[in-house]
Write a protein that holds these residues in place. Structure first.
Motif, mmCIF file in Angstrom:
data_model
loop_
_atom_site.group_PDB
_atom_site.id
_atom_site.type_symbol
_atom_site.label_atom_id
_atom_site.label_comp_id
_atom_site.label_asym_id
_atom_site.label_seq_id
_atom_site.Cartn_x
_atom_site.Cartn_y
_atom_site.Cartn_z
ATOM 1 N N THR A 1 30.652 47.058 46.126
ATOM 2 C CA THR A 1 30.329 48.325 45.465
ATOM 3 C C THR A 1 31.599 49.040 45.012
ATOM 4 O O THR A 1 31.679 49.540 43.888
ATOM 5 C CB THR A 1 29.511 49.227 46.413
ATOM 6 O OG1 THR A 1 28.308 48.547 46.781
ATOM 7 C CG2 THR A 1 29.179 50.556 45.771
ATOM 8 N N SER B 1 32.758 49.677 41.174
ATOM 9 C CA SER B 1 33.021 51.067 40.806
ATOM 10 C C SER B 1 34.431 51.256 40.268
ATOM 11 O O SER B 1 34.672 52.114 39.416
ATOM 12 C CB SER B 1 32.790 51.983 42.010
ATOM 13 O OG SER B 1 31.430 51.938 42.380
ATOM 14 N N LEU C 1 34.142 50.624 36.751
ATOM 15 C CA LEU C 1 33.407 51.707 36.098
ATOM 16 C C LEU C 1 34.186 53.025 36.058
ATOM 17 O O LEU C 1 33.875 53.901 35.262
ATOM 18 C CB LEU C 1 32.065 51.917 36.800
ATOM 19 C CG LEU C 1 31.106 50.721 36.783
ATOM 20 C CD1 LEU C 1 29.870 51.021 37.620
ATOM 21 C CD2 LEU C 1 30.733 50.324 35.371
ATOM 22 N N SER C 2 35.199 53.157 36.914
ATOM 23 C CA SER C 2 35.974 54.402 36.959
ATOM 24 C C SER C 2 36.920 54.544 35.770
ATOM 25 O O SER C 2 37.446 55.636 35.539
ATOM 26 C CB SER C 2 36.790 54.476 38.251
ATOM 27 O OG SER C 2 37.931 53.635 38.188
ATOM 28 N N PRO D 1 32.525 57.420 39.870
ATOM 29 C CA PRO D 1 32.881 56.071 40.310
ATOM 30 C C PRO D 1 34.175 56.044 41.120
ATOM 31 O O PRO D 1 34.325 55.218 42.027
ATOM 32 C CB PRO D 1 33.035 55.281 39.022
ATOM 33 C CG PRO D 1 32.456 56.106 37.940
ATOM 34 C CD PRO D 1 32.420 57.511 38.428
ATOM 35 N N SER D 2 35.089 56.960 40.833
ATOM 36 C CA SER D 2 36.355 57.006 41.580
ATOM 37 C C SER D 2 36.116 57.368 43.039
ATOM 38 O O SER D 2 36.728 56.792 43.945
ATOM 39 C CB SER D 2 37.307 58.017 40.940
ATOM 40 O OG SER D 2 37.634 57.632 39.622
ATOM 41 N N VAL E 1 33.325 56.753 44.639
ATOM 42 C CA VAL E 1 32.672 55.573 45.223
ATOM 43 C C VAL E 1 33.710 54.514 45.588
ATOM 44 O O VAL E 1 33.588 53.847 46.620
ATOM 45 C CB VAL E 1 31.598 55.001 44.268
ATOM 46 C CG1 VAL E 1 31.027 53.692 44.802
ATOM 47 C CG2 VAL E 1 30.492 56.023 44.053
ATOM 48 N N VAL E 2 34.752 54.368 44.788
ATOM 49 C CA VAL E 2 35.823 53.408 45.094
ATOM 50 C C VAL E 2 36.455 53.744 46.445
ATOM 51 O O VAL E 2 36.566 52.885 47.325
ATOM 52 C CB VAL E 2 36.911 53.410 43.990
ATOM 53 C CG1 VAL E 2 38.131 52.610 44.429
ATOM 54 C CG2 VAL E 2 36.358 52.863 42.686
#
Length: 107
Positions: free
Chosen positions: A15, A19, A22-23, A31-32, A34-35
């Protein structure tokens, strides 16, 4: 329970890695976040797996190989990445390698 923790560590790492893409270089906030949360979760769970006694070679081998395979497949399925037949063969070899690593460690 150890295997469940390892599976959750793998999912958190995958994940976080997806992400990261996606960031867009950390220019998108959601997304950042989530990273960062994903990688912290992944490493925390991996540490718990090791604390429970799983050999580091087994745990890290499965964690890394499953992560690589899942990220490659998700990239191909949803992010427009391409995989050649040779790359699919490589993913199969990674899976065989993990099985061999686990089987070789059995008592």
């Amino acid at each position: 329970m150890t295997w469940v923790l390892l599976a959750c560590a793998i999912l958190a790492e995958v994940t976080a890695t997806i992400s990261l893409r996606l960031s867009e270089g950390f220019s998108k906030i959601a997304p950042s976040v989530v990273v960062v949360v994903g990688y912290l979760t992944a490493f925390t769970l991996l540490a718990l797996v090791l604390k429970r006694g799983m050999a580091i070679g087994i745990a890290y081998g499965i964690w890394a190989a499953a992560g690589v395979a899942l990220v490659a497949l998700i990239g191909a399925a949803f992010l427009g990445d391409s995989l050649t037949p040779v790359q699919y063969g490589g993913l199969a070899l990674v899976a065989v390698g993990v099985v061999a690593l686990e089987a070789g460690g059995a008592h």
